[in-house]
Design an enzyme around this catalytic site. Structure first.
Site, PDB file in Angstrom:
ATOM      1  N   TYR A   1      10.615   5.779   0.361  1.00 38.62           N
ATOM      2  CA  TYR A   1       9.997   5.642  -0.960  1.00 38.62           C
ATOM      3  C   TYR A   1       8.661   6.382  -0.933  1.00 38.62           C
ATOM      4  O   TYR A   1       8.004   6.456   0.113  1.00 38.62           O
ATOM      5  CB  TYR A   1       9.790   4.172  -1.313  1.00 38.62           C
ATOM      6  N   GLU A   2       8.242   6.880  -2.081  1.00 38.64           N
ATOM      7  CA  GLU A   2       7.072   7.764  -2.094  1.00 38.64           C
ATOM      8  C   GLU A   2       5.770   7.031  -1.771  1.00 38.64           C
ATOM      9  O   GLU A   2       4.748   7.665  -1.553  1.00 38.64           O
ATOM     10  CB  GLU A   2       6.969   8.511  -3.431  1.00 38.64           C
ATOM     11  N   SER A   3       5.814   5.717  -1.706  1.00 39.82           N
ATOM     12  CA  SER A   3       4.639   4.971  -1.285  1.00 39.82           C
ATOM     13  C   SER A   3       4.377   5.139   0.209  1.00 39.82           C
ATOM     14  O   SER A   3       3.369   4.647   0.708  1.00 39.82           O
ATOM     15  CB  SER A   3       4.817   3.494  -1.621  1.00 39.82           C
ATOM     16  N   GLY A   4       5.252   5.808   0.928  1.00 33.87           N
ATOM     17  CA  GLY A   4       4.985   6.108   2.335  1.00 33.87           C
ATOM     18  C   GLY A   4       5.795   5.290   3.313  1.00 33.87           C
ATOM     19  O   GLY A   4       5.524   5.304   4.506  1.00 33.87           O
TER      20      GLY A   4
END
Lengths: 272, 258, 272, 258
Positions: free
Chosen positions: B52-55
């Site tokens: 996920y792009e939150s890392g």
């Protein structure tokens, strides 16, 4: 060297009208208490910077604190629109809002460039996108080795960065734990940095996936338990999903929004 | 035809999940992409790597996240990295096999609009904007799309190209320097589309049970290209449906609280 | 997806004559065992990449494995010279060594660019230095926003990266703990990656200052306890400072060096 | 003059330590810089922030590290970051107050050579090279130098400029775009030099006890500029010496083993 201040003192001392301000926290540790304090103190003409404006900027925009927004995704996560943001862009209410719009990758590169004291960030980005037609700060740069063309974006250097973290120790070093997002870059890219924390501790717990930001890059540390609500603080409290859903109704209507801000922000006690 | 014992969303999720091979590295957005990716992980693809792009890298949430930054994504991840790192080292670095996206609007060449309806300066509807999509769509090795289809979403001309698919068709994407191959499949509530190998125009290749071509044409804002032979989407197996419903029940229970 | 191999298998399969190879580990976790296996297998014409060549590249250079060296600081830390490196540069022994010389900051930026799939890295670097006169891969790039001139260096994209780490789990994910250096960037910048580890564990211990590199960016994981000696592995064993001092005497003399390599590397058992 | 009860190295370390103010952020190299910085931290500057280029921030080693990557630097650090981060965010980011360097050779404008003696292509002596120095010297707000002085180290003309000091003197550094102010003090085994405020040429301003100007001239490879009034380096206080000797005894004991 970080000074321990109340949130009211920190906002008063470090946030000026007209400043560029980045309240960061990527989908986690969103510094709502600090945003509310900015509204309470009636700060004006702010250039707000944030990858995901979220409810916090919907509130600041609707309350009339902002003249400009630099962002990369302006929705209510899992719910839908940010109605105050939309009303400002679509109808200039309560005031016109200048927008500078990026992709996440570009905005992350711009923060990293700011933290690195570079004037620009480089990415393989915006290929085939119309965004550079509207955001004229997006330029092209040629690789001096391969001749390839890449996107360049100007570094973000906010006047003030504000983030929320789980813990500070007695020296004012700060521990962030869980999804660490863009907070370190925001702090290091900014001229001044305010960190609100859940608690001040004698010793950090050092859980996995944690980072420490040393006190000497922070201007002020403020103990504000619950300072990220209705967002969440990993290890302390969960995201108030019900409120995110409820916000859709509150923010859809100008009067209801204004009443909510009056009741819950303006009339709420300062974090003093 | 048997009685429909599943919803359209369930069919879409199951159909999308089917196309995620075990072991693939998948960059996932919230909503249907996240549902389908987790369904795949919980059924035939236990080694699917979700990012996920939150890392969060290699995350294994027990319930569906409401935002791409839910705490459980970090708790169950193999690694958690900063947002600049996830975009620079992992997405741009060429480490993503499948980018999994939705969109407000799509055109026949799979270009996407998530920015505005109407004029950019004076929009009729201001949408959330780009997020990670422009670089997911160009850097992932391939892109899978999942979205609701009607004439307002499948449009002849986008008001704004937020994210590139096949540009103006043909070899225009290749010439752009985009590293990834582009969208390989679009799954909607009516059927499945793939780009023509040469023109790159979306072609209807598969219908969901009970849907006919005319319904799809009626929900498409351009003269629709239809494959000579149309497959039919398999009905979701009972086991898949059970897993999906469990997942959604757990999700509802977990997110109900304050 | 990482495969568990013996070190001998991994070097044989993934290191070819003529390859560019980065054995990294910044002053910690230096992958000596892998370097020795490369010598034992007689790999030739390697372009060696490493910020601090250290004893490991002194050995590879002296043993005749290298044709080229990309580096940023070539000394014996706390002791003095790397005599085999010097002998190669000063006297072409055992063979001429092409050198491409950077500063640490530039080499770090070049690895980060490689990991990011960018063709170049940018830094405020080399100002007033003669290095760009000798290293013609250092170029200048102009900021499209400010007009400032900055240094640009080509991305490092080794054929193979080799690092040593403390632990792998049963899936082949790898945990690095302590000084994390440039290892993640080396792995992600490379086409293939070999990781030697102290041990394979069921569960990571997740100490502070640790990172995890997932198995699917690694080609092979090899269990090699002590694989960093005489360097150190934080939490496992200390740096053998006495050997670093002794190396000064061993490496000063061609014959003594050759005898040492014969005895301790070539005649040593393969890590099979 | 009292009997000398300290070594030249001790005097240099004590003199350098004196110039590190409490709370300063100091980017430290191995050897005398590291000794002096830790001495300052253990005496008058308990809040001195030590950063080593291996990525350790705010480290508080109990013994002197032999390499910039010793394990104790990580164990006692406030934060440990990657090497790209330490150079990009912390050094280049402008967060370093004092860069603390040694060198093989220096010229009158404080330019440094750590690369080669002789011709670059066919060197008489190949030195280790640049390491972190070129960017430490240009990005730190100021630079402190500590090195042994003789005619081979204080040279009229460098064979190679690895690291810039004041370039060709005058305002040439300012015009270069280097963010930091440059070297402010050079401490040797004979005395202390500061750059002239206008020409930037190194000027002898202070002599160590028992050293006279002629000795310094004899150890300088260019016609030496000498300040009108020369200060004398204070002898290291007994307390400072005690702390330094303790530190070195602990260091010796710790590094003796295999």
């Amino acid at each position: 060297m970080a000074e321990f201040l109340t949130l009211a003192q920190a906002i008063e001392r470090y946030v000026d009208n007209g400043d560029s301000v980045a309240l960061e926290g990527f989908t986690h540790l969103i510094p709502f208490a600090a945003g509310h304090e900015i509204i309470r103190q009636g700060k004006r003409d702010l250039a707000l910077i944030r990858m995901t404006p979220d409810l916090i900027y919907d509130q600041l925009i609707g309350a009339g604190s902002a003249r400009k927004l630099i962002f990369s995704w302006g929705g209510n996560p899992g719910v839908g629109s940010l109605h105050r943001f939309r009303d400002a862009v679509e109808n200039d209410w309560p005031a016109p809002l200048e927008i500078v719009e990026h992709s996440h990758a570009a905005m992350a590169a711009a923060y990293a460039a700011g933290a690195s004291n570079l004037p620009f960030g480089v990415l393989r980005g915006y290929i085939g996108s119309d965004l550079p037609k509207q955001n004229h700060t997006i330029k092209t740069i040629e690789c001096p080795f391969t001749g390839e063309h890449l996107a360049a974006v100007p570094a973000l250097r906010p006047d003030v960065a504000i983030v929320h973290a789980q813990q500070a120790n007695r020296s004012g070093d700060v521990l962030i734990h869980g999804i660490i997002g863009i907070q370190k870059e925001a702090i290091l890219a900014a001229k001044r940095a305010i960190v609100t924390v859940e608690e001040i501790v004698d010793e950090f717990s050092h859980p996995p996936h944690s980072i420490v930001v040393p006190n000497w890059v922070i201007s002020a540390v403020c103990e504000v338990p619950g300072g990220a609500k209705p967002s969440y603080a990993h290890g302390y409290y969960h995201r108030d999903n019900a409120f995110y859903i409820e916000w859709d109704t509150i923010a859809r209507d100008r009067e209801r929004f204004t009443a909510w801000i009056d009741e819950n922000v303006k009339k709420a006690p300062a974090n003093a | 035809m048997p009685e429909t014992t599943y919803t359209n969303d369930e069919l879409m999720a199951a159909e999308a999940a089917r196309h995620l091979r075990d072991g693939a590295v998948c960059f996932v957005g919230i909503g249907l992409p996240s549902t389908a990716a987790n369904l795949a992980r919980l059924t035939h693809a236990p080694n699917l790597v979700l990012i996920y792009e939150s890392g969060t890298i290699g995350t294994k949430p027990s319930v569906l996240p409401l935002s791409i930054g839910d705490g459980e994504l970090a708790e169950t991840a193999d690694a958690v990295v900063s947002v600049p790192e996830i975009f620079a080292y992992w997405l741009q670095g060429g480490r993503i096999d499948v980018g999994f996206l939705g969109a407000a609007q799509i055109d026949r060449y799979c270009n996407l609009n998530t920015t505005v309806i109407g004029d950019y300066e004076k929009p009729k509807t201001r949408l959330p904007g780009a997020g990670g999509a422009p670089e997911i769509a160009t850097s992932a090795k391939e892109v899978l799309m999942i979205m609701k289809q009607d004439k307002r979403t499948f449009v002849d001309r986008l008001d704004f190209v937020t994210t590139a698919g096949y540009f103006t068709g043909g070899d225009s994407r290749e010439r752009s320097g985009a590293p990834g191959a582009g969208p390989t499949r679009v799954i909607t509530n009516l059927g499945v589309f793939v780009p023509d190998s040469k023109t790159k125009e979306l072609t209807l290749v598969q219908l969901h049970p009970g849907v006919d071509v005319e319904q799809v044409r009626a929900a498409t804002g351009w003269p629709l290209r239809v494959a000579g032979e149309l497959a039919q989407t398999p009905e979701p197996p009972a086991e898949t449906l059970a897993v999906l419903r469990d997942l959604q029940a757990r999700t509802k229970a977990a997110h109900a609280g304050g």
